[in-house]
Write a protein that holds these residues in place. Sequence first.
Motif, PDB file in Angstrom:
ATOM      1  N   THR A   1     -14.406 -46.720 -31.833  1.00 16.25           N
ATOM      2  CA  THR A   1     -14.573 -47.984 -32.557  1.00 16.25           C
ATOM      3  C   THR A   1     -13.774 -49.121 -31.922  1.00 16.25           C
ATOM      4  O   THR A   1     -13.449 -50.104 -32.598  1.00 16.25           O
ATOM      5  CB  THR A   1     -14.168 -47.837 -34.040  1.00 16.25           C
ATOM      6  OG1 THR A   1     -12.784 -47.470 -34.120  1.00 16.25           O
ATOM      7  CG2 THR A   1     -15.001 -46.788 -34.732  1.00 16.25           C
ATOM      8  N   HIS A   2     -13.479 -48.977 -30.625  1.00 10.79           N
ATOM      9  CA  HIS A   2     -12.777 -50.059 -29.928  1.00 10.79           C
ATOM     10  C   HIS A   2     -13.633 -51.326 -29.921  1.00 10.79           C
ATOM     11  O   HIS A   2     -14.805 -51.305 -29.554  1.00 10.79           O
ATOM     12  CB  HIS A   2     -12.466 -49.651 -28.490  1.00 10.79           C
ATOM     13  CG  HIS A   2     -11.863 -50.738 -27.668  1.00 10.79           C
ATOM     14  ND1 HIS A   2     -10.594 -51.232 -27.898  1.00 10.79           N
ATOM     15  CD2 HIS A   2     -12.355 -51.456 -26.631  1.00 10.79           C
ATOM     16  CE1 HIS A   2     -10.335 -52.195 -27.028  1.00 10.79           C
ATOM     17  NE2 HIS A   2     -11.388 -52.348 -26.252  1.00 10.79           N
ATOM     18  N   LYS A   3     -13.042 -52.432 -30.350  1.00 11.37           N
ATOM     19  CA  LYS A   3     -13.766 -53.693 -30.522  1.00 11.37           C
ATOM     20  C   LYS A   3     -13.248 -54.799 -29.619  1.00 11.37           C
ATOM     21  O   LYS A   3     -13.760 -55.917 -29.650  1.00 11.37           O
ATOM     22  CB  LYS A   3     -13.654 -54.153 -31.992  1.00 11.37           C
ATOM     23  CG  LYS A   3     -14.152 -53.128 -32.980  1.00 11.37           C
ATOM     24  CD  LYS A   3     -13.735 -53.452 -34.401  1.00 11.37           C
ATOM     25  CE  LYS A   3     -12.250 -53.270 -34.624  1.00 11.37           C
ATOM     26  NZ  LYS A   3     -11.779 -51.888 -34.457  1.00 11.37           N
ATOM     27  N   GLY A   4     -12.202 -54.512 -28.856  1.00 11.01           N
ATOM     28  CA  GLY A   4     -11.635 -55.547 -27.997  1.00 11.01           C
ATOM     29  C   GLY A   4     -10.925 -56.639 -28.760  1.00 11.01           C
ATOM     30  O   GLY A   4     -10.940 -57.808 -28.358  1.00 11.01           O
ATOM     31  N   VAL A   5     -10.265 -56.282 -29.877  1.00 15.91           N
ATOM     32  CA  VAL A   5      -9.633 -57.283 -30.732  1.00 15.91           C
ATOM     33  C   VAL A   5      -8.575 -58.076 -29.982  1.00 15.91           C
ATOM     34  O   VAL A   5      -8.494 -59.309 -30.103  1.00 15.91           O
ATOM     35  CB  VAL A   5      -9.016 -56.615 -31.984  1.00 15.91           C
ATOM     36  CG1 VAL A   5      -8.166 -57.616 -32.761  1.00 15.91           C
ATOM     37  CG2 VAL A   5     -10.111 -56.054 -32.880  1.00 15.91           C
ATOM     38  N   GLU A   6      -7.741 -57.380 -29.196  1.00 13.39           N
ATOM     39  CA  GLU A   6      -6.647 -58.088 -28.527  1.00 13.39           C
ATOM     40  C   GLU A   6      -7.188 -59.077 -27.503  1.00 13.39           C
ATOM     41  O   GLU A   6      -6.606 -60.151 -27.303  1.00 13.39           O
ATOM     42  CB  GLU A   6      -5.695 -57.083 -27.889  1.00 13.39           C
ATOM     43  CG  GLU A   6      -5.034 -56.177 -28.919  1.00 13.39           C
ATOM     44  CD  GLU A   6      -3.824 -55.446 -28.385  1.00 13.39           C
ATOM     45  OE1 GLU A   6      -3.602 -55.481 -27.153  1.00 13.39           O
ATOM     46  OE2 GLU A   6      -3.093 -54.836 -29.179  1.00 13.39           O
ATOM     47  N   ASP A   7      -8.289 -58.757 -26.852  1.00 16.80           N
ATOM     48  CA  ASP A   7      -8.901 -59.701 -25.913  1.00 16.80           C
ATOM     49  C   ASP A   7      -9.554 -60.857 -26.672  1.00 16.80           C
ATOM     50  O   ASP A   7      -9.480 -62.013 -26.238  1.00 16.80           O
ATOM     51  CB  ASP A   7      -9.928 -58.982 -25.049  1.00 16.80           C
ATOM     52  CG  ASP A   7     -10.416 -59.848 -23.889  1.00 16.80           C
ATOM     53  OD1 ASP A   7      -9.570 -60.386 -23.159  1.00 16.80           O
ATOM     54  OD2 ASP A   7     -11.633 -59.986 -23.731  1.00 16.80           O
ATOM     55  N   LEU A   8     -10.183 -60.559 -27.788  1.00 16.92           N
ATOM     56  CA  LEU A   8     -10.789 -61.620 -28.601  1.00 16.92           C
ATOM     57  C   LEU A   8      -9.728 -62.583 -29.130  1.00 16.92           C
ATOM     58  O   LEU A   8      -9.999 -63.772 -29.315  1.00 16.92           O
ATOM     59  CB  LEU A   8     -11.564 -61.003 -29.775  1.00 16.92           C
ATOM     60  CG  LEU A   8     -12.839 -60.227 -29.426  1.00 16.92           C
ATOM     61  CD1 LEU A   8     -13.364 -59.505 -30.659  1.00 16.92           C
ATOM     62  CD2 LEU A   8     -13.905 -61.161 -28.869  1.00 16.92           C
ATOM     63  N   MET A   9      -8.550 -62.066 -29.388  1.00 15.26           N
ATOM     64  CA  MET A   9      -7.453 -62.905 -29.887  1.00 15.26           C
ATOM     65  C   MET A   9      -7.003 -63.929 -28.843  1.00 15.26           C
ATOM     66  O   MET A   9      -6.643 -65.059 -29.187  1.00 15.26           O
ATOM     67  CB  MET A   9      -6.260 -62.027 -30.265  1.00 15.26           C
ATOM     68  CG  MET A   9      -6.413 -61.275 -31.565  1.00 15.26           C
ATOM     69  SD  MET A   9      -5.985 -62.326 -32.957  1.00 15.26           S
ATOM     70  CE  MET A   9      -5.880 -61.095 -34.257  1.00 15.26           C
ATOM     71  N   SER A  10      -6.991 -63.536 -27.587  1.00 14.06           N
ATOM     72  CA  SER A  10      -6.451 -64.397 -26.532  1.00 14.06           C
ATOM     73  C   SER A  10      -7.252 -65.691 -26.443  1.00 14.06           C
ATOM     74  O   SER A  10      -8.464 -65.676 -26.241  1.00 14.06           O
ATOM     75  CB  SER A  10      -6.486 -63.667 -25.189  1.00 14.06           C
ATOM     76  OG  SER A  10      -5.680 -62.518 -25.216  1.00 14.06           O
ATOM     77  N   GLY A  11      -6.566 -66.804 -26.606  1.00 15.46           N
ATOM     78  CA  GLY A  11      -7.187 -68.116 -26.545  1.00 15.46           C
ATOM     79  C   GLY A  11      -7.784 -68.577 -27.853  1.00 15.46           C
ATOM     80  O   GLY A  11      -8.251 -69.723 -27.946  1.00 15.46           O
ATOM     81  N   ALA A  12      -7.775 -67.731 -28.870  1.00 17.65           N
ATOM     82  CA  ALA A  12      -8.349 -68.116 -30.163  1.00 17.65           C
ATOM     83  C   ALA A  12      -7.420 -69.065 -30.895  1.00 17.65           C
ATOM     84  O   ALA A  12      -6.195 -68.983 -30.781  1.00 17.65           O
ATOM     85  CB  ALA A  12      -8.608 -66.882 -31.015  1.00 17.65           C
ATOM     86  N   GLY A  13      -8.004 -69.966 -31.665  1.00 11.27           N
ATOM     87  CA  GLY A  13      -7.217 -70.821 -32.536  1.00 11.27           C
ATOM     88  C   GLY A  13      -6.577 -69.998 -33.644  1.00 11.27           C
ATOM     89  O   GLY A  13      -7.015 -68.890 -33.959  1.00 11.27           O
TER      90      GLY A  13
END
Length: 496
Positions: A175-187
């Motif tokens: 169930t890896h979703k790439g949350v930490e990568d999605l976080m990078s650069g997010a407001g």
Amino acid sequence: MTILSDILARGRPVSSHQPWPRVTLDAEAWRELGPQLAEGRPTLSGLWADGDAIHAALLDELTHDLAVVTLDCENGRYPSIAAAHPPALRLERAARDLFGLTADGCPDARPWLDHGRWGEVSDAPLPYTFLPSEGEGLHQLAVGPVHAGIIEPGHFRFTINGEAIVRLEARLGYTHKGVEDLMSGAGLDHAARLAGRVSGDSTVAYALAFSRAAEAALGIEAPPRAIWLRALMAELERLANHFGDIGAICNDAAFALMHAQCGVLRENVLRAAHASFGHRLMKDCIVPGGVAADLTEDGAKRLPALIAEVARQFPELIELYDNTASLQDRTVGAGILKPALARQFGCGGYVGRASGRAFDARHSLPYAPYDALTFDVPVFIAGDIDARVWVRIREVEQSLSLARQILDRLPEGPLRAAPTPFEGEAREGMAMVEGFRGDILAWLRLSGDLRIERCHLRDPSWFQWPVLESVVEGNIVADFPICNKSFNCAYSGHDL
């Protein structure tokens, strides 16, 4: 001088905007962390990669001090902590999968979150080699990753002798979703929404951990009413999940009546949450700086009635559980987690507290408003399925009391202190909060325009899944489902 302060004294302090220290260690000091953690001085509370650096969160169990130590990795390599301290093993494997940092001396070089599909053009994943077991009469039983019902995917490879489990090895990461990568650069606001979706049954706890970490970085505090409303949401979430767990554990022992009755209580809590805050799971209600939803008039009326009704019904269910011989046969003495192993892995929540580890972030690292509330932390030492049920039972009682106290003392006032941009270098923030499974750690680095440069969220299941493999050894295969349910580790929260 404590062992944690001794470790920190060997490092170079890093500028931080919150009341916990962070130091940079050299390779030799980092190498010594493994043996120190193996002795339980201090406890490993998290380990994550950050570009070319590796961070570890350390908790002093005696003083309840929390700190972060950092190593700048030369050529993408660093000394393995897991070589001496097994709880770091999966964290080091995940750091390599996500950031390419290699732990020299790590006793297991297999990927963890990467299922052999990253960067591959083939539709077929690369093979994964499970650890071997040798002996007369042994055979393997593969369960998952797809299961009956609607639970999330996870593969369990049993080595068994007849019906007895000799070894269990779990393969997760589906169930890896790439949350930490999605976080990078997010407001900041978008990142808060992502945090609340790491694990759906803990959306309040994750949003709270993330928001408190962001507030620590910004040097702001949520208004008093928001702080108390956050705690009310957290206790409602805890109640709903504990009711669900108690019922599900009994259901796995074929006692459907308990499952049905606990399901009614859980549904009543979720309906009250929806009436109070506009969402059954209270998703997106907690934001950096405060809350996005106030307690409605309907909720203010329904919640006291809910508390009274649960307080009337729940003791009858406790008596039913305690006096049903078929349940006791399945829960007492099964799936025992020894206290020493719980302490070694820093197991939190009902898993740790059922095995004598009395850590609760609300009490051990008190944050508002829990520092002004009266409650007990239930601790048992048997370490079996029954003890994990009883921790939940006692925590239900404590959550009812906490919710009552919060409603009686809920202050008036604004709901949010709006985060504002700042000038200068990026700031870091960290927070640890108590979710229903245990302590959730959030660490982030925030730029002046309120964008996330790096965020790490650590689920309590990182330190609970490994010990599940240990506690089922010697039990029969038929007892694994109920033992697994008594742990109820998160797939989604773990796999990020």
